[in-house]
Design an enzyme around this catalytic site. Sequence first.
Site, PDB file in Angstrom:
ATOM      1  N   ARG A 181       0.841  -1.198   0.000  1.00 22.06           N
ATOM      2  CA  ARG A 181       0.000   0.000   0.000  1.00 22.06           C
ATOM      3  C   ARG A 181       0.877   1.250   0.000  1.00 22.06           C
ATOM      4  O   ARG A 181       0.578   2.225  -0.703  1.00 22.06           O
ATOM      5  CB  ARG A 181      -0.947   0.003   1.203  1.00 22.06           C
ATOM      6  CG  ARG A 181      -2.066  -1.020   1.102  1.00 22.06           C
ATOM      7  CD  ARG A 181      -2.844  -1.120   2.405  1.00 22.06           C
ATOM      8  NE  ARG A 181      -3.498   0.129   2.775  1.00 22.06           N
ATOM      9  CZ  ARG A 181      -4.030   0.357   3.976  1.00 22.06           C
ATOM     10  NH1 ARG A 181      -3.974  -0.566   4.933  1.00 22.06           N
ATOM     11  NH2 ARG A 181      -4.621   1.513   4.221  1.00 22.06           N
ATOM     12  N   CYS A 242      -1.092   6.258   9.007  1.00 23.50           N
ATOM     13  CA  CYS A 242      -1.482   4.917   8.540  1.00 23.50           C
ATOM     14  C   CYS A 242      -2.685   5.091   7.634  1.00 23.50           C
ATOM     15  O   CYS A 242      -2.780   6.069   6.900  1.00 23.50           O
ATOM     16  CB  CYS A 242      -1.770   3.984   9.716  1.00 23.50           C
ATOM     17  SG  CYS A 242      -3.076   4.576  10.825  1.00 23.50           S
TER      18      CYS A 242
END
Length: 285
Positions: A181, A242
Amino acid sequence: MPYARPDALVSTEWLAAHLDAPDVRVVDGSFYLPAQNRDAKAEYAAQHIPGAVFFDIDEIADSDSPLPHMMPSPEKFSSRVRRLGLGDGVRVVVYDGNPMMGACRVWWMFRAFGHKDVAVLDGGLPKWQREGRPVTDEPAMPRERHFTARLDSTLVRDAAQVKRLLDSKAEQVVDARAAPRFRGEAPEPRPGLRLGHMPGALNLPYADLIDARSGTMLPQEALKQRLAAAGIDATRKVTASCGSGVSACVVALGLYLTGAREAAIYDGSWAEWGSREDTAIVTGP
């Protein structure tokens, strides 16, 4: 080697021995990503550690923000935790069913609002249950307690601050998402977000700080090695990010346990950064 700040973690053995202590309050801070198809509130109702109250990070949040579980105002936080019987003079111990994620977010929220006597149950509910320790479906009946919320602004960052940090390099920005990611090679769990990462951010996947078999935090030396391998200078301040401000708190706990400077959390994280058109994004390592 013991942790530099062992106050932030308690073992299942410690909690079992102090479960009935008058100054200890147990909190279920479980949180699950949509793809996990788990209902934290329903699971709490079905079984939880005796005496535990449920802390819903999606409800104890800024309900006016379009972003997920953003920090509430001090007034709202104080009001909600008072009703849960959490407040001045008690030690708060937080656990979850997804070891270390939701519990670390709740740990950080309490610290950000000035309550420093808070710890995470190492290994969470899964370890507690593997050891045959008690659970119950009986609802907790907390007695309201006074709570004084004072926001520590050094522990929270917004998008404008993160932009300045990336430009000035005054703090290290650490992204706790999984490497695919971070590199922009894997889709985001939330639709509509751009792929990649902030220019200059370092990548330390939060799962790298957790023992995959036990669900507990790695020992201090192993934590230091993982931090160093990610390029993090433990003598400098870190702002952790995050997907939505939850797993970044695992990185914050890892830093805290090694004795590093206490990390800030970019509350909006990629849910905000990846959705805006005025934020710079790069792909690759």
